[in-house]
Every structure is written in structure tokens, then in C-alpha cells.
Motif scaffolding. Sequence first.
Motif, short mmCIF file in Angstrom:
data_model
loop_
_atom_site.label_atom_id
_atom_site.label_comp_id
_atom_site.label_asym_id
_atom_site.label_seq_id
_atom_site.Cartn_x
_atom_site.Cartn_y
_atom_site.Cartn_z
N GLY A 61 3.14 -0.19 7.60
CA GLY A 61 1.68 -0.22 7.54
C GLY A 61 1.08 0.70 6.51
N GLU A 62 1.74 1.81 6.23
CA GLU A 62 1.21 2.81 5.32
C GLU A 62 2.32 3.34 4.43
OE1 GLU A 62 -1.87 3.60 4.88
OE2 GLU A 62 -2.72 2.56 6.61
N ARG A 63 1.89 3.82 3.26
CA ARG A 63 2.86 4.47 2.39
C ARG A 63 3.40 5.71 3.12
NH1 ARG A 63 0.01 3.75 -1.52
NH2 ARG A 63 -1.21 5.65 -1.48
N TRP A 64 4.67 6.00 2.92
CA TRP A 64 5.35 7.06 3.67
C TRP A 64 6.09 7.95 2.69
CZ3 TRP A 64 10.57 7.99 3.45
CH2 TRP A 64 11.14 8.79 4.45
N ALA A 65 6.15 9.22 2.98
CA ALA A 65 6.86 10.12 2.06
C ALA A 65 7.64 11.17 2.84
CB ALA A 65 5.87 10.82 1.12
N LYS A 66 8.77 11.56 2.29
CA LYS A 66 9.59 12.63 2.85
C LYS A 66 9.96 13.60 1.74
CE LYS A 66 12.01 14.30 6.35
NZ LYS A 66 11.39 14.59 7.66
N PRO A 83 2.67 -3.14 0.73
CA PRO A 83 1.66 -3.97 0.06
C PRO A 83 0.24 -3.53 0.41
CG PRO A 83 3.36 -5.35 1.06
CD PRO A 83 3.59 -3.95 1.57
N ASP A 84 -0.66 -3.81 -0.52
CA ASP A 84 -2.11 -3.63 -0.31
C ASP A 84 -2.52 -2.19 -0.07
OD1 ASP A 84 -2.40 -6.46 -0.47
OD2 ASP A 84 -1.84 -6.62 1.65
N ASP A 140 4.37 -3.64 -6.09
CA ASP A 140 4.17 -4.87 -6.85
C ASP A 140 4.32 -6.06 -5.92
OD1 ASP A 140 4.13 -7.01 -8.52
OD2 ASP A 140 5.77 -6.34 -9.81
N PRO A 141 3.25 -6.83 -5.71
CA PRO A 141 3.35 -7.96 -4.79
C PRO A 141 4.36 -9.01 -5.25
CG PRO A 141 1.26 -8.01 -5.98
CD PRO A 141 1.90 -6.69 -6.28
#
Length: 189
Positions: A61-66, A83-84, A140-141
Motif C-alpha cells: 500500500g505504501e512505499r517502505w524503507a529499511k 504503484p501510484d 514505473d507502471p
Amino acid sequence: MLSTPVLSAPSRISLSPRSISTLPTRLRPHDLLRVTDQSASDVLEGRLDHLLPDGGRWPIGERWAKRLHSDDDLDVWLISWVPDRSTELHDHGGSLGALTVLSGSLLEYRWAGTELKQRRLDAGDQAAFPLGWVHDVMHDPASATTGPTLSVHAYSPPLTAMSYYEVTERSTLRRTRSELTDAPEKATL
Ligand SMILES: [Fe+2]
């Protein structure tokens, strides 16, 4: 922050006289590219599996970072893109940056002075971000991968602030806000 550094590349960097400058870091874009390349290999070859989502369940659902590594010189992050969700046009405050794409593809829209220039970054591609670089980055879709879209990013000095921008009707850049943050590319931590 990791108790045991996973990267040794920065400590092996030898400084030439040209490296001594007024920039706020001893590292240069090519140093950061080398770091992201090494970290990408570490992820792909399983050496950092303990930092990845359990069971390979990448957030959708959301961009994630570690954060993969942190010291006084730099932060290194793994980001998964969805996406989006674009980053919005932004800079990286007083930090240089670089990335390596591990899987999937990203689109980058970079401010080139009078317009935005697009480029696609596929798995294996790298990009460096000198001071003053303003861009918007997104999944990139058209990416052909069925797995996660992943990239490793390095910032030096470690990211502490970002400003956001919009392109005006006069084809100029207008700064809309600034934020104190150590979260890369507006990711959810
Ligand atoms: Fe960025």
C-alpha cells in the motif's frame, strides 16, 4: 541503527587532494554509487535477509524503507516502491545521494532548469544526485517484474531535511515547503 556495520566500502575510500572541498561530506557521488552497488549485491545475495520483511511480504500500500547502514558519513536504505505513490518533486537538503535499482523499474522526473526530464531506471541501473538535484521518483507502471520494485539509496551526510517544489506556469521551480526528516524518498518507515 545496526550495532554491526554491514558496509566497509566507505572506510576503504582514499581521499585525493581534489576531495578536500567545502562540500559537507568527504564522499563523492561515485563513492555513493559504489556503496549502493555493494549493498544491492548484499541484498540480492541474501546477506541482509534479517532486515527484510518476514516471509517476503513486501508492503503493497505504501512505499517502505529499511535502513541498512548508518554512520557519521552516510545512511544506506533499501526502499520498496508501489504503484501510484510518487515522491513529489524534492531535493535532499544538504546531502548528496545515489541509488541502485535491484528489481523492477523506476521513473525519475528531474528538474533540468526549464523543464522536467524523464528517465527510466531498470534493474542494475544507477543514478547519482549531486547537491541541488530536484526530482520526483516513482514505480514505473510499465515495469515487467511480478516481484517487488526495490532500490538501494545512499545519502551523505545522512539525510536530515528535504524541500518540496512545484513547477510554475512560467516554467520555473517554486519551493512549497521544507521538512526535517531522515526518511528517504518520503518512504514509510
Ligand atoms: Fe530523492
